[in-house]
Design a protein around this motif. Structure first.
Motif, PDB file in Angstrom:
ATOM      1  N   THR A  34       0.708  -1.255  -0.124  1.00 19.15           N
ATOM      2  CA  THR A  34      -0.104  -0.023  -0.171  1.00 19.15           C
ATOM      3  C   THR A  34       0.892   1.497   0.109  1.00 19.15           C
ATOM      4  OG1 THR A  34      -1.909  -0.984   1.114  1.00 19.15           O
ATOM      5  CG2 THR A  34      -1.733   1.278   1.269  1.00 19.15           C
ATOM      6  N   ARG A  35       1.842   1.128   0.832  1.00 20.92           N
ATOM      7  CA  ARG A  35       2.814   2.469   0.840  1.00 20.92           C
ATOM      8  C   ARG A  35       3.464   2.858  -0.368  1.00 20.92           C
ATOM      9  NH1 ARG A  35       2.931   0.734   6.367  1.00 20.92           N
ATOM     10  NH2 ARG A  35       4.589  -0.713   6.050  1.00 20.92           N
ATOM     11  N   LEU A  36       3.986   1.474  -1.084  1.00 19.88           N
ATOM     12  CA  LEU A  36       4.629   1.841  -2.270  1.00 19.88           C
ATOM     13  C   LEU A  36       3.632   2.128  -3.473  1.00 19.88           C
ATOM     14  CD1 LEU A  36       7.091  -1.364  -2.678  1.00 19.88           C
ATOM     15  CD2 LEU A  36       7.532   1.194  -2.479  1.00 19.88           C
ATOM     16  N   LEU A  37       2.555   1.806  -3.456  1.00 21.76           N
ATOM     17  CA  LEU A  37       1.772   1.799  -4.700  1.00 21.76           C
ATOM     18  C   LEU A  37       0.710   3.137  -4.570  1.00 21.76           C
ATOM     19  CD1 LEU A  37       0.341  -1.784  -5.556  1.00 21.76           C
ATOM     20  CD2 LEU A  37       1.570  -0.444  -6.604  1.00 21.76           C
ATOM     21  N   LYS A  38       0.660   3.435  -3.076  1.00 22.76           N
ATOM     22  CA  LYS A  38      -0.318   4.613  -2.691  1.00 22.76           C
ATOM     23  C   LYS A  38      -1.569   4.462  -3.056  1.00 22.76           C
ATOM     24  CE  LYS A  38       3.544   8.209  -2.751  1.00 22.76           C
ATOM     25  NZ  LYS A  38       4.494   7.108  -2.938  1.00 22.76           N
ATOM     26  N   ARG A  39      -2.079   3.117  -2.919  1.00 17.99           N
ATOM     27  CA  ARG A  39      -3.506   2.674  -3.361  1.00 17.99           C
ATOM     28  C   ARG A  39      -3.892   1.840  -2.206  1.00 17.99           C
ATOM     29  NH1 ARG A  39      -0.609   3.186  -8.000  1.00 17.99           N
ATOM     30  NH2 ARG A  39      -1.835   4.220  -9.765  1.00 17.99           N
ATOM     31  N   PRO A  40      -5.129   1.388  -1.745  1.00 16.66           N
ATOM     32  CA  PRO A  40      -5.508   0.333  -0.816  1.00 16.66           C
ATOM     33  C   PRO A  40      -5.255  -0.991  -1.281  1.00 16.66           C
ATOM     34  CG  PRO A  40      -7.461   1.367  -1.925  1.00 16.66           C
ATOM     35  CD  PRO A  40      -6.251   2.265  -2.256  1.00 16.66           C
ATOM     36  N   VAL A  41      -4.817  -1.729  -0.545  1.00 17.35           N
ATOM     37  CA  VAL A  41      -4.306  -3.194  -1.090  1.00 17.35           C
ATOM     38  C   VAL A  41      -4.927  -4.152   0.022  1.00 17.35           C
ATOM     39  CG1 VAL A  41      -2.609  -4.940  -1.403  1.00 17.35           C
ATOM     40  CG2 VAL A  41      -2.217  -2.575  -1.981  1.00 17.35           C
ATOM     41  N   SER A  42      -5.835  -4.860  -0.711  1.00 15.14           N
ATOM     42  CA  SER A  42      -6.589  -5.912   0.032  1.00 15.14           C
ATOM     43  C   SER A  42      -5.877  -7.412   0.138  1.00 15.14           C
ATOM     44  CB  SER A  42      -8.042  -6.180  -0.276  1.00 15.14           C
ATOM     45  OG  SER A  42      -8.230  -6.459  -1.356  1.00 15.14           O
ATOM     46  N   TYR A  43      -6.394  -8.272   0.841  1.00 11.13           N
ATOM     47  CA  TYR A  43      -5.482  -9.486   0.848  1.00 11.13           C
ATOM     48  C   TYR A  43      -6.218 -10.922   1.099  1.00 11.13           C
ATOM     49  CZ  TYR A  43      -2.138 -13.190   2.283  1.00 11.13           C
ATOM     50  OH  TYR A  43      -1.257 -14.358   2.325  1.00 11.13           O
ATOM     51  N   LEU A  44      -5.845 -11.807   0.238  1.00 14.42           N
ATOM     52  CA  LEU A  44      -6.605 -13.184   0.480  1.00 14.42           C
ATOM     53  C   LEU A  44      -5.422 -14.178   0.390  1.00 14.42           C
ATOM     54  CD1 LEU A  44      -9.640 -13.218  -1.592  1.00 14.42           C
ATOM     55  CD2 LEU A  44      -9.514 -13.060   0.691  1.00 14.42           C
ATOM     56  N   ASN A  45      -5.533 -15.408   0.978  1.00 15.62           N
ATOM     57  CA  ASN A  45      -4.504 -16.267   0.789  1.00 15.62           C
ATOM     58  C   ASN A  45      -4.799 -17.091  -0.787  1.00 15.62           C
ATOM     59  OD1 ASN A  45      -5.746 -18.711   0.830  1.00 15.62           O
ATOM     60  ND2 ASN A  45      -6.004 -18.631   3.142  1.00 15.62           N
ATOM     61  N   ASP A  46      -3.821 -17.572  -1.206  1.00 14.10           N
ATOM     62  CA  ASP A  46      -4.137 -17.912  -2.573  1.00 14.10           C
ATOM     63  C   ASP A  46      -5.241 -19.061  -2.951  1.00 14.10           C
ATOM     64  OD1 ASP A  46      -2.806 -20.046  -1.298  1.00 14.10           O
ATOM     65  OD2 ASP A  46      -0.988 -20.372  -2.826  1.00 14.10           O
ATOM     66  N   GLY A  47      -5.519 -20.090  -1.870  1.00 18.31           N
ATOM     67  CA  GLY A  47      -6.603 -20.998  -2.096  1.00 18.31           C
ATOM     68  C   GLY A  47      -8.065 -20.177  -1.868  1.00 18.31           C
ATOM     69  N   ASN A  48      -8.204 -19.408  -0.925  1.00 18.20           N
ATOM     70  CA  ASN A  48      -9.313 -18.522  -0.776  1.00 18.20           C
ATOM     71  C   ASN A  48      -9.296 -17.560  -2.273  1.00 18.20           C
ATOM     72  OD1 ASN A  48     -10.254 -19.529   1.429  1.00 18.20           O
ATOM     73  ND2 ASN A  48      -9.178 -17.711   2.618  1.00 18.20           N
ATOM     74  N   ALA A  49      -8.289 -17.208  -2.647  1.00 11.48           N
ATOM     75  CA  ALA A  49      -8.490 -16.415  -3.948  1.00 11.48           C
ATOM     76  C   ALA A  49      -8.944 -17.179  -5.237  1.00 11.48           C
ATOM     77  CB  ALA A  49      -7.331 -15.478  -4.237  1.00 11.48           C
ATOM     78  N   GLY A  50      -8.567 -18.289  -5.328  1.00 14.02           N
ATOM     79  CA  GLY A  50      -8.972 -19.057  -6.286  1.00 14.02           C
ATOM     80  C   GLY A  50     -10.488 -19.543  -6.175  1.00 14.02           C
ATOM     81  N   ALA A  51     -10.762 -19.883  -4.862  1.00 10.27           N
ATOM     82  CA  ALA A  51     -12.128 -20.369  -4.624  1.00 10.27           C
ATOM     83  C   ALA A  51     -12.947 -19.079  -4.811  1.00 10.27           C
ATOM     84  CB  ALA A  51     -12.259 -20.750  -2.986  1.00 10.27           C
ATOM     85  N   LEU A  52     -12.536 -17.835  -4.526  1.00 12.04           N
ATOM     86  CA  LEU A  52     -13.552 -17.125  -4.975  1.00 12.04           C
ATOM     87  C   LEU A  52     -13.997 -16.742  -6.562  1.00 12.04           C
ATOM     88  CD1 LEU A  52     -15.259 -14.561  -3.957  1.00 12.04           C
ATOM     89  CD2 LEU A  52     -13.064 -13.228  -4.096  1.00 12.04           C
ATOM     90  N   TRP A  53     -12.562 -16.997  -7.209  1.00 13.54           N
ATOM     91  CA  TRP A  53     -12.921 -16.665  -8.849  1.00 13.54           C
ATOM     92  C   TRP A  53     -13.830 -17.889  -9.106  1.00 13.54           C
ATOM     93  CZ3 TRP A  53     -13.764 -14.796 -12.871  1.00 13.54           C
ATOM     94  CH2 TRP A  53     -13.585 -15.393 -14.146  1.00 13.54           C
ATOM     95  N   GLY A  54     -13.752 -19.108  -8.681  1.00 10.67           N
ATOM     96  CA  GLY A  54     -14.423 -20.217  -9.119  1.00 10.67           C
ATOM     97  C   GLY A  54     -15.844 -20.008  -8.671  1.00 10.67           C
ATOM     98  N   HIS A  55     -16.097 -19.463  -7.504  1.00 12.05           N
ATOM     99  CA  HIS A  55     -17.582 -18.771  -7.224  1.00 12.05           C
ATOM    100  C   HIS A  55     -18.167 -18.143  -7.912  1.00 12.05           C
ATOM    101  CE1 HIS A  55     -20.787 -18.375  -4.202  1.00 12.05           C
ATOM    102  NE2 HIS A  55     -20.594 -17.236  -4.583  1.00 12.05           N
ATOM    103  N   PHE A  56     -17.366 -16.764  -8.256  1.00 12.70           N
ATOM    104  CA  PHE A  56     -17.904 -15.796  -9.222  1.00 12.70           C
ATOM    105  C   PHE A  56     -17.974 -16.297 -10.651  1.00 12.70           C
ATOM    106  CE2 PHE A  56     -17.135 -11.894 -11.892  1.00 12.70           C
ATOM    107  CZ  PHE A  56     -17.695 -10.975 -11.198  1.00 12.70           C
ATOM    108  N   ASN A  57     -17.102 -17.031 -11.064  1.00 18.00           N
ATOM    109  CA  ASN A  57     -17.581 -17.630 -12.272  1.00 18.00           C
ATOM    110  C   ASN A  57     -18.819 -18.078 -12.527  1.00 18.00           C
ATOM    111  OD1 ASN A  57     -17.028 -20.103 -14.549  1.00 18.00           O
ATOM    112  ND2 ASN A  57     -16.070 -18.073 -15.193  1.00 18.00           N
ATOM    113  N   ILE A  58     -19.473 -18.942 -11.710  1.00 17.47           N
ATOM    114  CA  ILE A  58     -20.700 -19.726 -11.696  1.00 17.47           C
ATOM    115  C   ILE A  58     -21.684 -18.649 -11.337  1.00 17.47           C
ATOM    116  CG2 ILE A  58     -21.960 -21.640 -10.607  1.00 17.47           C
ATOM    117  CD1 ILE A  58     -19.350 -22.804 -10.250  1.00 17.47           C
ATOM    118  N   PHE A  59     -21.788 -18.017 -10.021  1.00 20.79           N
ATOM    119  CA  PHE A  59     -22.884 -17.200  -9.494  1.00 20.79           C
ATOM    120  C   PHE A  59     -22.614 -15.784  -9.686  1.00 20.79           C
ATOM    121  CE2 PHE A  59     -22.155 -20.959  -6.927  1.00 20.79           C
ATOM    122  CZ  PHE A  59     -23.495 -21.682  -7.074  1.00 20.79           C
TER     123      PHE A  59
END
Length: 335
Positions: A106-131
């Motif tokens: 966040t300090r380097l980019l000067k933009r807000p940065v949110s976080y997920l672990n990689d498993g949760n991020a992949g799961a969220l994409w699979g979910h979003f793609n369906i629903f």
């Protein structure tokens, strides 16, 4: 134009994507370069910043249009992205220990940065793609070197108190019910015996399944190879119909069936999703694997027997896409 970036930082590669505020992706294919995480945080974070500008150029947009960033990495890390005191599993440089990845980025980019672990991020994409953005619940298992995954309830990732929500790989399953493993005690690198990852991962093939099944198939061609090299050939041989390798993947599918049965009875989900390198194969092999997962599930209630079982799309970009979707959700919530 206002855009959200998704960044998937792994041990060997950094992958980027961009999404607009309506949820449309501007980068459809793979946009990645080798990660420099082994060189420590300072080098790696500057590489991420530089790579984000390259990704914006590839999409034909200005980097200044990016208003927020979603980041995902391997764990262990807290729910807010502070790495374990021992560092990340895949980031070997000692300065990663206890490092606040989103805060420093966040300090380097000067933009807000949110976080997920990689498993949760992949799961969220699979979910979003369906629903899409509709409220729904799904459970994902992502089979790779280890086993990641995640649980999405009403469209939101279950991260838990300390960030370990959705640690699907370390859920214990009754491995003695799996054909060929009745007398085997599968060990996981985490120290547990008989969790999902101890059976359903590339590491499990190397450490447990291949030795167990080679004993049942004396003279098999893989017996002459180093077990690390042999393990990498199992999927290809299974696709070509090799009986032993099909038995190995059947054992993994039945392990997933036992795991998904537990998830069905806990969450009553709208979908079950399988992803990862293990099933980046032909449509015929994928269909066979899904049918074996079903075969490994105990009999369901009539009302639950029709829960769809899906293959996760865009496997290589799933993490970056999921991280971007989470950042978009947070931006939308802030109005």
């Amino acid at each position: 134009m206002q855009l959200i970036a998704g960044i998937d930082l792994g041990g060997t590669a950094v992958n980027y994507t961009l999404i607009d505020l309506d949820g449309r992706f501007l980068i459809e294919d793979l946009c990645e370069h080798p990660a420099r995480s082994v060189e420590g945080p300072d080098v790696c974070l500057q590489q991420i910043v530089d790579g984000l500008a390259i990704a914006a150029g590839k999409a034909g947009v200005a980097a200044e249009d990016i208003i927020a960033v979603g980041l995902d990495t391997p764990g262990p890390a807290s729910a807010t992205g502070v790495l374990s005191a021992k560092g990340s599993t895949n980031f070997v440089h000692p300065e990663w220990a206890g490092f606040d990845l989103p805060g420093n980025l966040t300090r380097l980019l000067k933009r807000p940065v949110s976080y997920l672990n990689d498993g949760n991020a992949g799961a969220l994409w699979g979910h979003f793609n369906i629903f899409g953005r509709a409220p729904a619940t799904s459970v994902s298992a992502i089979v790779g070197t280890g086993l990641g995954g995640g649980v999405i309830v009403d469209g939101r990732v279950v991260t838990g108190r300390a960030g370990f929500g959705g640690e699907c790989g370390h859920v214990l399953i009754p491995t003695q019910r799996i054909a060929g493993l009745e007398t085997v005690d599968p060990h996981c690198n985490c120290g547990r015996i008989g969790d999902l990852e101890s059976v359903c991962s590339l590491t499990a093939i190397r450490n447990t399944l291949l030795p167990a099944f080679l004993a049942k198939y004396p003279g098999h061609e893989l017996a002459s190879l180093d077990v690390r090299d042999a393990a990498k050939k199992v999927r290809g041989l299974a696709e070509r119909g090799d009986a032993m390798c099909l038995d190995i993947f059947r054992a993994q599918a039945h392990a997933l069936g036992l795991f998904f049965d537990q998830m069905v009875n806990v969450f009553d989900p709208d979908a079950l999703i399988v992803g990862g390198g293990a099933i980046e194969a032909s449509p015929e092999f994928q269909a066979w694997f899904l049918s074996e997962i079903r075969a490994g599930m105990p009999v369901q209630r009539e009302e639950q027997a029709d829960i769809p079982l899906r293959i996760m799309p865009n496997g290589d970009t799933a993490g970056a896409r999921g991280a971007a979707i989470e950042a978009l959700r947070l931006v939308s919530a802030r109005g």
